[in-house]
Scaffold this motif. Structure first.
Motif, PDB file in Angstrom:
ATOM      1  N   ARG A 297       0.852  -1.195   0.000  1.00  0.00           N
ATOM      2  CA  ARG A 297       0.000   0.000   0.000  1.00  0.00           C
ATOM      3  C   ARG A 297       0.890   1.248   0.000  1.00  0.00           C
ATOM      4  O   ARG A 297       1.202   1.829   1.045  1.00  0.00           O
ATOM      5  CB  ARG A 297      -0.916   0.005   1.224  1.00  0.00           C
ATOM      6  N   ARG A 302      -1.543   2.031  -4.904  1.00  0.00           N
ATOM      7  CA  ARG A 302      -2.906   2.274  -4.432  1.00  0.00           C
ATOM      8  C   ARG A 302      -3.740   3.068  -5.436  1.00  0.00           C
ATOM      9  O   ARG A 302      -4.952   3.192  -5.276  1.00  0.00           O
ATOM     10  CB  ARG A 302      -2.885   2.982  -3.076  1.00  0.00           C
ATOM     11  N   LEU A 313      -4.467  -4.424  -1.230  1.00  0.00           N
ATOM     12  CA  LEU A 313      -3.330  -3.607  -0.826  1.00  0.00           C
ATOM     13  C   LEU A 313      -2.905  -4.032   0.573  1.00  0.00           C
ATOM     14  O   LEU A 313      -3.737  -4.075   1.494  1.00  0.00           O
ATOM     15  CB  LEU A 313      -3.703  -2.122  -0.848  1.00  0.00           C
TER      16      LEU A 313
END
Length: 387
Positions: A297, A302, A313
């Motif tokens: 992430r 993202r 994520l």
């Protein structure tokens, strides 16, 4: 409107090479006069390979630029000054932080900063392999150079946020998301149930891509599930020896783009545990190929993955393994997320949108309207979506 466009990059490799070639080739095909000024780094393909990647109408010229900061930068700025003076471009498009630093200084001397665009492809101050002091220095340099003029075009929503938050506002910043050529991706040919689940990644084996995380994942999972791990790409011998366990991972080495797409279409899950990104082309390609993805992430990742819809994520190694196991064990989930990934990629990341967005960005630089700021976003996302 036909124009002369000069692209400048010190980092002609990986995702930067992909984006420069994609844009330059489309521009040349549209009738623009296109020049690419670039250096030759360790990850830059040889001249013969570059000749294959670029349209023959794109003129390339090698200008020596170094990643490190030093007295050699003065020579590089002087060389860029001469090259830009000779070319007399309508638009100067700078790619990567170092080329942008050198190019904006040269453009300032020539008085053409108003027609200069900078695409960071991942800000240098966000790198995880530099000290906090060096990161602050890079940020200070970015702020100083942005104050001299020019326009920043971020490649992802997260990169745009950083540009606006850290470079003092939305003035002279906009967004054009990275893209891929979608032809050649036909996710209808995935393998049959019952075969080993292929978990792959696609990247050069470098510190940025955290290959030890992919290795650890393979070591933890391979012996307890019906999964096969593949690293599509190559790297320096010492990096491979240090971070890749060949007993747990198949390393393909470098393969042509067509073979890469075929390998993606023969896989089931894509994993990208990198430490920092701009907006990873490999992840966009995997989504276009219909692969559900598990990625760290971070900025870029993202902006491609819709968490819980096209993939997952992960905040840490534990989540990375949890989500990967979940996809390995659930064929229906893989199929559902893979279909969503394909639809998402085709809606957002096509090269036609990419080219048209830059046509608009260039046109606004060449024909500014007095008293009006440049639009904050060139396509795909509204201002409200950035909040």
């Amino acid at each position: 409107m036909r124009q002369k466009i000069v692209h400048v990059t010190e980092a002609l490799g990986g995702g930067v090479l992909h984006c420069v070639a994609l844009l330059a080739n489309r521009q040349a095909a549209a009738g623009d006069q296109v020049v690419v000024l670039h250096s030759m780094r360790q990850d830059t393909p040889p001249t013969a390979k570059l000749d294959q990647l670029f349209d023959p109408r794109v003129h390339r010229q090698v200008v020596d630029m170094h990643t490190s900061i030093g007295a050699h930068d003065i020579v590089s700025v002087f060389r860029l000054l001469i090259a830009l003076f000779r070319e007399r471009p309508d638009i100067v498009h700078l790619h990567s932080s170092k080329a942008a630093a050198l190019g904006r200084i040269a453009a300032r001397f020539l008085g053409i900063t108003a027609h200069t665009i900078y695409s960071p492809h991942g800000f240098a101050f966000l790198k995880e392999d530099i000290s906090p002091l060096k990161a602050k220095l890079f940020l200070l340099i970015e702020r100083m150079l942005h104050a001299t003029g020019g326009h920043i075009v971020a490649c992802s929503k997260s990169e745009l946020r950083y540009a606006r938050m850290l470079l003092l506002g939305a003035e002279r910043t906009s967004l054009v998301e990275n893209a891929v050529k979608l032809d050649g991706f036909d996710p209808g040919g995935h393998r049959q149930a019952g075969e080993a689940v292929v978990v792959c990644t696609s990247a050069r084996v470098t510190y940025q891509k955290a290959p030890w995380r992919f290795t650890r994942l393979a070591q933890n999972i391979a012996g307890t599930s019906n999964a096969h791990f593949v690293w599509i790409g190559d790297g320096e011998a010492d990096a491979i020896d240090r971070w890749i366990d060949r007993d747990a991972i198949q390393l393909t080495g470098w393969i042509p783009a067509g073979d890469l797409r075929r390998r993606l279409l023969q896989s089931d899950i894509f994993v990208l545990p990198s430490l920092w990104e701009g907006m990873p082309i490999a992840l966009i390609e995997a989504q276009a190929a219909g692969l559900p993805a598990v990625a760290s992430r971070i900025v870029g990742n993202r902006d491609v993955i819709v968490h819980g819809v096209t993939g997952f994520l992960a905040n840490d190694d534990e989540q990375l393994e949890h989500y990967t196991r979940q996809l390995i064990d659930d064929a229906e989930l893989r199929q559902r997320m893979g279909a969503a990934a394909t639809a998402h990629a085709r809606a957002r990341f096509g090269d036609t949108q990419f080219f048209r967005s830059y046509v608009g960005a260039y046109r606004r630089l060449l024909t500014p309207v007095p008293g009006r700021r440049l639009p904050a976003v060139t396509h795909t996302l509204s201002h409200e979506a950035l909040k």
